[in-house]
Write a protein that holds these residues in place. Structure first.
Motif, PDB file in Angstrom:
ATOM      1  N   TRP A   1      68.560  77.501  57.442  1.00 41.22           N
ATOM      2  CA  TRP A   1      68.691  78.769  56.737  1.00 41.22           C
ATOM      3  C   TRP A   1      69.874  78.808  55.772  1.00 41.22           C
ATOM      4  O   TRP A   1      69.774  79.318  54.666  1.00 41.22           O
ATOM      5  CB  TRP A   1      68.791  79.914  57.735  1.00 41.22           C
TER       6      TRP A   1
ATOM      7  N   LEU B   1      58.409  78.268  58.032  1.00 43.23           N
ATOM      8  CA  LEU B   1      59.209  79.094  58.924  1.00 43.23           C
ATOM      9  C   LEU B   1      59.997  78.239  59.898  1.00 43.23           C
ATOM     10  O   LEU B   1      61.180  78.490  60.133  1.00 43.23           O
ATOM     11  CB  LEU B   1      58.306  80.081  59.679  1.00 43.23           C
TER      12      LEU B   1
ATOM     13  N   LEU C   1      64.064  78.273  59.342  1.00 43.89           N
ATOM     14  CA  LEU C   1      64.966  78.768  60.379  1.00 43.89           C
ATOM     15  C   LEU C   1      65.997  77.711  60.783  1.00 43.89           C
ATOM     16  O   LEU C   1      67.140  78.042  61.096  1.00 43.89           O
ATOM     17  CB  LEU C   1      64.168  79.226  61.598  1.00 43.89           C
TER      18      LEU C   1
ATOM     19  N   MET D   1      53.185  78.781  55.944  1.00 39.22           N
ATOM     20  CA  MET D   1      54.163  79.657  56.584  1.00 39.22           C
ATOM     21  C   MET D   1      54.580  79.129  57.947  1.00 39.22           C
ATOM     22  O   MET D   1      55.750  79.232  58.324  1.00 39.22           O
ATOM     23  CB  MET D   1      53.623  81.076  56.728  1.00 39.22           C
TER      24      MET D   1
END
Length: 191
Positions: A111, A104, A108, A100
């Motif tokens: 995206w 992440l 981000l 994660m």
């Protein structure tokens, strides 16, 4: 040796357990029942029931219970068995935590990228398949009985299953309420 096996097993389950706890159930059952023989199929069905009733993710709850049972069955004391619970739970969460953090950061940044959308689109049917496999693995003799041996238990189990499915999918009854209804129905029919 049992602690190393627990850590490696639940680390791999956590690493490849896409789709959440229910999708992990078939992986957990394959490892703890068929590969390592830490639990029987009936005990695993109990693990699933207890893991669903206790707060928290089902995968972590199952890892906690299996960690305790595996170490206890290996002949260790209850205190050392609790350490087995902690180790299995930590091993199950660790790869997800690490992934994660990396995902992440990358997610981000990209995206709206079409490759990200394509990957997520490809993973959706896999997750549905894993959850379906978990459901099919739990439709066994320990949970439903057999129509030729225990026809009453089998009939009641199938009725509760169908009623719960229709109640949650068609009538949009809360799954929590359906679990309570099924518990009361099972209690009334089996007393």
């Amino acid at each position: 040796m049992i602690f190393i096996q627990l850590f490696v097993t639940f680390f791999l389950i956590g690493l490849f357990g896409f789709g959440g706890g229910y999708a992990m159930l078939s992986l957990i059952q394959g490892e703890v029942v068929y590969q390592h023989h830490w639990l029987t199929s009936a005990e695993f069905a109990d693990v699933v029931a207890i893991s669903q009733m206790t707060p928290g993710p089902i995968g972590i709850n199952a890892a906690t219970f299996v960690g305790y049972r595996a170490v206890a069955n290996a002949g260790y004391s209850p205190f050392i068995s609790c350490l087995g619970s902690l180790l299995a739970s930590f091993a199950e969460v660790l790869p997800q935590l690490l992934l994660m953090a990396v995902v992440l950061k990358v997610l981000l940044k990209y995206w709206d990228h079409p490759v990200k959308n394509m990957i997520f689109g490809a993973l959706r049917p896999v997750i549905v398949g894993l959850i379906g496999a978990a459901a099919l693995l739990l439709m066994n003799e320990e949970n439903f009985g057999r129509p030729d041996v225990t026809p009453w238990q089998f009939g009641v189990s199938v009725f509760i299953f169908v009623a719960t499915f229709i109640g949650t999918s068609h009538f949009k009854i809360s799954p929590i309420r359906m679990v309570c209804y099924a518990a009361v129905a099972g209690w009334l029919l089996y007393i």
